[in-house]
Design a protein around this motif. Structure first.
Motif, PDB file in Angstrom:
ATOM      1  N   VAL A   1       1.470 -14.815  12.604  1.00 17.02           N
ATOM      2  CA  VAL A   1       0.504 -14.172  11.722  1.00 17.02           C
ATOM      3  C   VAL A   1      -0.153 -13.040  12.511  1.00 17.02           C
ATOM      4  O   VAL A   1      -0.809 -13.281  13.529  1.00 17.02           O
ATOM      5  N   LEU A   2       0.012 -11.805  12.042  1.00 14.56           N
ATOM      6  CA  LEU A   2      -0.484 -10.621  12.736  1.00 14.56           C
ATOM      7  C   LEU A   2      -1.584  -9.957  11.927  1.00 14.56           C
ATOM      8  O   LEU A   2      -1.586 -10.013  10.696  1.00 14.56           O
ATOM      9  N   GLU A   3      -2.502  -9.302  12.626  1.00  7.14           N
ATOM     10  CA  GLU A   3      -3.452  -8.437  11.934  1.00  7.14           C
ATOM     11  C   GLU A   3      -2.692  -7.248  11.347  1.00  7.14           C
ATOM     12  O   GLU A   3      -1.754  -6.739  11.951  1.00  7.14           O
ATOM     13  N   MET A   4      -3.115  -6.816  10.170  1.00 10.30           N
ATOM     14  CA  MET A   4      -2.447  -5.684   9.527  1.00 10.30           C
ATOM     15  C   MET A   4      -2.662  -4.417  10.369  1.00 10.30           C
ATOM     16  O   MET A   4      -3.804  -4.060  10.665  1.00 10.30           O
ATOM     17  N   PRO A   5      -1.589  -3.742  10.784  1.00  7.17           N
ATOM     18  CA  PRO A   5      -1.760  -2.479  11.521  1.00  7.17           C
ATOM     19  C   PRO A   5      -2.576  -1.474  10.720  1.00  7.17           C
ATOM     20  O   PRO A   5      -2.431  -1.374   9.500  1.00  7.17           O
ATOM     21  N   GLU A   6      -3.416  -0.725  11.394  1.00 10.45           N
ATOM     22  CA  GLU A   6      -4.320   0.205  10.709  1.00 10.45           C
ATOM     23  C   GLU A   6      -3.564   1.202   9.846  1.00 10.45           C
ATOM     24  O   GLU A   6      -4.017   1.563   8.750  1.00 10.45           O
ATOM     25  N   LEU A   7      -2.415   1.662  10.322  1.00 14.13           N
ATOM     26  CA  LEU A   7      -1.628   2.621   9.558  1.00 14.13           C
ATOM     27  C   LEU A   7      -1.343   2.142   8.139  1.00 14.13           C
ATOM     28  O   LEU A   7      -1.333   2.927   7.186  1.00 14.13           O
ATOM     29  N   LEU A   8      -1.132   0.829   7.986  1.00 15.10           N
ATOM     30  CA  LEU A   8      -0.705   0.285   6.704  1.00 15.10           C
ATOM     31  C   LEU A   8      -1.859  -0.093   5.786  1.00 15.10           C
ATOM     32  O   LEU A   8      -1.626  -0.556   4.671  1.00 15.10           O
ATOM     33  N   THR A   9      -3.096   0.092   6.239  1.00 13.91           N
ATOM     34  CA  THR A   9      -4.244  -0.260   5.412  1.00 13.91           C
ATOM     35  C   THR A   9      -4.533   0.790   4.347  1.00 13.91           C
ATOM     36  O   THR A   9      -5.315   0.537   3.435  1.00 13.91           O
ATOM     37  N   LYS A  10      -3.902   1.972   4.475  1.00 14.69           N
ATOM     38  CA  LYS A  10      -4.072   3.038   3.488  1.00 14.69           C
ATOM     39  C   LYS A  10      -2.700   3.537   3.063  1.00 14.69           C
ATOM     40  O   LYS A  10      -1.722   3.436   3.804  1.00 14.69           O
ATOM     41  N   SER A  11      -2.643   4.115   1.884  1.00 21.56           N
ATOM     42  CA  SER A  11      -1.396   4.660   1.396  1.00 21.56           C
ATOM     43  C   SER A  11      -0.957   5.855   2.256  1.00 21.56           C
ATOM     44  O   SER A  11      -1.793   6.525   2.865  1.00 21.56           O
TER      45      SER A  11
ATOM     46  N   THR B   1       8.826   9.215   0.316  1.00 21.83           N
ATOM     47  CA  THR B   1       9.837  10.112   0.873  1.00 21.83           C
ATOM     48  C   THR B   1      10.989   9.387   1.561  1.00 21.83           C
ATOM     49  O   THR B   1      12.037   9.992   1.790  1.00 21.83           O
ATOM     50  N   GLY B   2      10.793   8.131   1.938  1.00 19.54           N
ATOM     51  CA  GLY B   2      11.812   7.414   2.694  1.00 19.54           C
ATOM     52  C   GLY B   2      11.776   7.692   4.185  1.00 19.54           C
ATOM     53  O   GLY B   2      12.624   7.186   4.930  1.00 19.54           O
ATOM     54  N   ARG B   3      10.828   8.451   4.654  1.00 24.59           N
ATOM     55  CA  ARG B   3      10.747   8.777   6.081  1.00 24.59           C
ATOM     56  C   ARG B   3      10.044   7.666   6.857  1.00 24.59           C
ATOM     57  O   ARG B   3       9.037   7.118   6.399  1.00 24.59           O
ATOM     58  N   VAL B   4      10.578   7.353   8.037  1.00 24.10           N
ATOM     59  CA  VAL B   4       9.959   6.368   8.918  1.00 24.10           C
ATOM     60  C   VAL B   4       8.799   7.036   9.648  1.00 24.10           C
ATOM     61  O   VAL B   4       8.982   8.029  10.364  1.00 24.10           O
ATOM     62  N   ALA B   5       7.597   6.482   9.474  1.00 27.80           N
ATOM     63  CA  ALA B   5       6.407   7.061  10.097  1.00 27.80           C
ATOM     64  C   ALA B   5       6.050   6.370  11.401  1.00 27.80           C
ATOM     65  O   ALA B   5       5.390   6.968  12.265  1.00 27.80           O
ATOM     66  N   ALA B   6       6.462   5.104  11.563  1.00 26.28           N
ATOM     67  CA  ALA B   6       6.115   4.347  12.768  1.00 26.28           C
ATOM     68  C   ALA B   6       7.004   3.113  12.843  1.00 26.28           C
ATOM     69  O   ALA B   6       7.696   2.760  11.877  1.00 26.28           O
ATOM     70  N   TRP B   7       6.964   2.465  14.003  1.00 24.07           N
ATOM     71  CA  TRP B   7       7.712   1.232  14.217  1.00 24.07           C
ATOM     72  C   TRP B   7       6.773   0.145  14.715  1.00 24.07           C
ATOM     73  O   TRP B   7       5.869   0.419  15.506  1.00 24.07           O
TER      74      TRP B   7
ATOM     75  N   ASN C   1       0.800  -1.227   0.000  1.00 22.70           N
ATOM     76  CA  ASN C   1       0.000   0.000   0.000  1.00 22.70           C
ATOM     77  C   ASN C   1       0.833   1.277   0.000  1.00 22.70           C
ATOM     78  O   ASN C   1       0.435   2.279   0.579  1.00 22.70           O
ATOM     79  N   GLY C   2       1.987   1.256  -0.643  1.00 19.09           N
ATOM     80  CA  GLY C   2       2.817   2.451  -0.667  1.00 19.09           C
ATOM     81  C   GLY C   2       3.792   2.552   0.484  1.00 19.09           C
ATOM     82  O   GLY C   2       4.565   3.509   0.567  1.00 19.09           O
ATOM     83  N   TRP C   3       3.772   1.566   1.381  1.00 19.77           N
ATOM     84  CA  TRP C   3       4.697   1.515   2.509  1.00 19.77           C
ATOM     85  C   TRP C   3       5.784   0.481   2.237  1.00 19.77           C
ATOM     86  O   TRP C   3       5.533  -0.572   1.658  1.00 19.77           O
ATOM     87  N   ILE C   4       6.989   0.773   2.687  1.00 20.06           N
ATOM     88  CA  ILE C   4       8.069  -0.200   2.711  1.00 20.06           C
ATOM     89  C   ILE C   4       8.271  -0.619   4.154  1.00 20.06           C
ATOM     90  O   ILE C   4       8.482   0.228   5.035  1.00 20.06           O
ATOM     91  N   LEU C   5       8.162  -1.905   4.419  1.00 20.89           N
ATOM     92  CA  LEU C   5       8.410  -2.441   5.756  1.00 20.89           C
ATOM     93  C   LEU C   5       9.814  -3.020   5.778  1.00 20.89           C
ATOM     94  O   LEU C   5      10.189  -3.774   4.868  1.00 20.89           O
ATOM     95  N   ALA C   6      10.596  -2.689   6.788  1.00 19.11           N
ATOM     96  CA  ALA C   6      11.994  -3.113   6.830  1.00 19.11           C
ATOM     97  C   ALA C   6      12.383  -3.563   8.222  1.00 19.11           C
ATOM     98  O   ALA C   6      12.209  -2.806   9.196  1.00 19.11           O
ATOM     99  N   ASN C   7      12.906  -4.790   8.317  1.00 23.80           N
ATOM    100  CA  ASN C   7      13.575  -5.194   9.554  1.00 23.80           C
ATOM    101  C   ASN C   7      14.860  -4.389   9.703  1.00 23.80           C
ATOM    102  O   ASN C   7      15.547  -4.105   8.722  1.00 23.80           O
ATOM    103  N   VAL C   8      15.190  -4.017  10.925  1.00 28.17           N
ATOM    104  CA  VAL C   8      16.480  -3.402  11.228  1.00 28.17           C
ATOM    105  C   VAL C   8      17.332  -4.462  11.899  1.00 28.17           C
ATOM    106  O   VAL C   8      16.968  -4.977  12.964  1.00 28.17           O
TER     107      VAL C   8
END
Length: 214
Positions: free
Chosen positions: A202-212, A155-161, A135-142
């Motif tokens: 298996v996790l429920e999709m966080p609400e933040l990631l349900t929209k672009s 933008t490459g900005r981290v919006a949440a963890w 949905n327009g998000w990149i999820l990345a393990n650190v």
């Protein structure tokens, strides 16, 4: 799966863990990130290798090796960015190499077409490892942590963890850092795992990631 002499590509039933197909990598390769991306000549299944500077390409149906190609730098994580939330109409592989820089690759040629620097509060976020796109998000393990960065693909900005530390009480004692992310086809579930973890959660999709990203 990774490690020299032990790396393989597998198709696994997500409900049972049964291995349905398997291809062994040559012992000189340490298998890393894997992604399937649409290209002009059909779907491209590509796998990175850690320090060898080589991407391995496979037939998505049979997992039969079809080609290999040189890449610059180390290979850590790989994802495919596509859909209306992406820039333009063309899909792109996104590659990480343990730095704060994500590289965009053409799915047909694997040529680098762009870069995205990942920041939080203006500071670089390094050790980016396994990647997923949704949905327009990149999820990345650190690497070395149990956190997943939710990165704006524009933008490459981290919006949440996402903090996975609470999952450790369900794991075997030898479990190392979180290092595995996938989204199911419905887009409603997030699969996470880690290095030497004996479970996939298996996790429920966080609400933040349900929209672009807005």
């Amino acid at each position: 799966t990774g490690r020299y002499g032990q790396s393989s590509l597998r198709r696994v039933d997500p409900e049972t863990g049964q291995i349905l197909a398997r291809t062994e990598l040559p012992a000189r390769f340490f298998g890393e990130g894997l992604a399937l991306c649409p290209g002009a000549r059909g779907p491209r299944l590509a796998q990175l290798t850690w320090r060898e500077g080589v991407a391995l390409l496979y037939d998505p149906e049979t997992l039969r090796p079809t080609a290999s190609q040189r890449l610059r730098g180390e290979g850590w994580g790989l994802a495919c960015a596509q859909g209306p939330a992406w820039r333009g109409d063309s899909a792109r592989f996104i590659k990480s190499d343990g730095t704060d820089l994500l590289r965009l690759l053409d799915p047909d040629t694997l040529a680098e077409t762009g870069q995205l620097r990942v920041t939080e509060g203006g500071a670089p976020v390094r050790q980016l490892n396994e990647l997923e796109w949704h949905n327009g998000w990149i999820l990345a393990n650190v690497w070395g942590s149990d956190r997943i960065a939710c990165i704006r693909g524009d933008t490459g900005r981290v919006a949440a963890w996402l903090d996975l530390a609470a999952l450790r009480r369900e794991l075997n004692p030898g479990a190392e850092a979180a290092n595995g992310i996938a989204v199911d086809r419905s887009g409603r579930r997030l699969y996470v795992t880690g290095k030497h973890w004996d479970k996939v959660f298996v996790l429920e999709m966080p609400e933040l990631l349900t929209k672009s990203p807005q």
